[in-house]
Motif scaffolding. Structure first.
Motif, PDB file in Angstrom:
ATOM      1  N   ALA A  64       0.829  -1.205   0.000  1.00 49.79           N
ATOM      2  CA  ALA A  64       0.000   0.000   0.000  1.00 49.79           C
ATOM      3  C   ALA A  64       0.864   1.255   0.000  1.00 49.79           C
ATOM      4  O   ALA A  64       0.604   2.198  -0.760  1.00 49.79           O
ATOM      5  CB  ALA A  64      -0.934  -0.001   1.212  1.00 49.79           C
ATOM      6  N   GLY A  65       1.889   1.272   0.833  1.00 46.85           N
ATOM      7  CA  GLY A  65       2.769   2.438   0.881  1.00 46.85           C
ATOM      8  C   GLY A  65       3.448   2.697  -0.447  1.00 46.85           C
ATOM      9  O   GLY A  65       3.502   3.835  -0.926  1.00 46.85           O
ATOM     10  N   ALA A 127      -6.384  -8.547   7.271  1.00 45.22           N
ATOM     11  CA  ALA A 127      -7.491  -8.857   6.355  1.00 45.22           C
ATOM     12  C   ALA A 127      -8.286  -7.600   6.012  1.00 45.22           C
ATOM     13  O   ALA A 127      -8.687  -7.402   4.854  1.00 45.22           O
ATOM     14  CB  ALA A 127      -8.399  -9.922   6.977  1.00 45.22           C
ATOM     15  N   ALA A 128      -8.479  -6.729   6.994  1.00 44.83           N
ATOM     16  CA  ALA A 128      -9.193  -5.469   6.742  1.00 44.83           C
ATOM     17  C   ALA A 128      -8.392  -4.560   5.810  1.00 44.83           C
ATOM     18  O   ALA A 128      -8.965  -3.896   4.926  1.00 44.83           O
ATOM     19  CB  ALA A 128      -9.485  -4.755   8.064  1.00 44.83           C
ATOM     20  N   GLU A 129      -7.075  -4.529   5.967  1.00 43.17           N
ATOM     21  CA  GLU A 129      -6.235  -3.732   5.075  1.00 43.17           C
ATOM     22  C   GLU A 129      -6.300  -4.281   3.648  1.00 43.17           C
ATOM     23  O   GLU A 129      -6.380  -3.516   2.689  1.00 43.17           O
ATOM     24  CB  GLU A 129      -4.780  -3.703   5.562  1.00 43.17           C
ATOM     25  N   TYR A 133      -7.894  -2.153   0.337  1.00 38.61           N
ATOM     26  CA  TYR A 133      -7.180  -1.845  -0.907  1.00 38.61           C
ATOM     27  C   TYR A 133      -7.697  -2.607  -2.115  1.00 38.61           C
ATOM     28  O   TYR A 133      -7.601  -2.120  -3.238  1.00 38.61           O
ATOM     29  CB  TYR A 133      -5.671  -2.089  -0.733  1.00 38.61           C
ATOM     30  N   PHE A 134      -8.253  -3.801  -1.914  1.00 40.06           N
ATOM     31  CA  PHE A 134      -8.596  -4.644  -3.054  1.00 40.06           C
ATOM     32  C   PHE A 134     -10.075  -5.012  -3.175  1.00 40.06           C
ATOM     33  O   PHE A 134     -10.461  -5.599  -4.177  1.00 40.06           O
ATOM     34  CB  PHE A 134      -7.778  -5.934  -3.022  1.00 40.06           C
ATOM     35  N   PRO A 155     -12.131   0.875  -4.007  1.00 42.79           N
ATOM     36  CA  PRO A 155     -10.842   1.448  -3.590  1.00 42.79           C
ATOM     37  C   PRO A 155     -10.113   2.120  -4.759  1.00 42.79           C
ATOM     38  O   PRO A 155     -10.238   1.702  -5.914  1.00 42.79           O
ATOM     39  CB  PRO A 155     -10.054   0.227  -3.103  1.00 42.79           C
ATOM     40  N   ARG A 156      -9.324   3.138  -4.473  1.00 42.25           N
ATOM     41  CA  ARG A 156      -8.556   3.870  -5.489  1.00 42.25           C
ATOM     42  C   ARG A 156      -7.639   2.924  -6.270  1.00 42.25           C
ATOM     43  O   ARG A 156      -7.500   3.046  -7.482  1.00 42.25           O
ATOM     44  CB  ARG A 156      -7.744   4.979  -4.803  1.00 42.25           C
TER      45      ARG A 156
END
Length: 165
Positions: A64-65, A127-129, A133-134, A155-156
């Protein structure tokens, strides 16, 4: 319609902040776990369970970063480069496998008591992250979270992947 120069500058600042924030979070989580400051690391099975939960989280936060930092270059102006899109499409498929392997490790080395809650909490956060993102956007400012999370926004990252086709 291309964003104005000021809007583009603000977007780059936001993406820089998001990217550095995710990478900092990964570094802090890894540092705390590696330092032995948390009790679950005092026993071998507890430590193995913690790292089984933490490894997927660190991977997803790092992805993500890097995404946010790279997205500064194309946000509002161009499409995600094909090679980057390919890598994130692969991550979209492989990350659930990493989460599943982490869960298997947690079950194999399941700690007791509060350690179990900590380990499971770390895995649920991973799992939430991944979902954020996906799958569906989950991250919003606190004061708008309840109103926005129920809108099931894309998500972007997924929007960027769709545009990169």
């Amino acid at each position: 319609m291309a964003p104005s120069r000021d809007r583009y500058r603000k977007l780059r600042q936001t993406y820089t902040s998001l990217g550095l924030g995710e990478l900092t979070a990964a570094t802090v989580f890894a540092g705390i776990a590696a330092s032995g400051l948390i009790p679950v690391t005092s026993t071998r099975p507890g430590a193995l369970a913690l790292w089984s939960a933490l490894a997927p989280l660190l991977l997803i936060l790092a992805q993500a970063g890097v995404y946010w930092l790279m997205a500064r270059e194309w946000a509002g102006r161009a499409r995600m480069p094909t090679c980057v899109a390919g890598a994130y499409r692969a991550a979209r498929l492989l990350d659930p496998l990493v989460l599943a392997l982490g869960l298997i490790g947690i079950v194999a080395w399941f700690p007791s008591g509060a350690d179990a809650a900590l380990v499971l909490g770390v895995w649920v956060f991973a799992a939430a992250e991944y979902a954020n993102y996906f799958v569906v956007r989950l991250a919003y400012p606190v004061h708008r979270w309840a109103a926005h999370v129920t809108q099931w926004r894309t998500p972007r990252l997924i929007k960027d992947l769709d545009r990169a086709r």
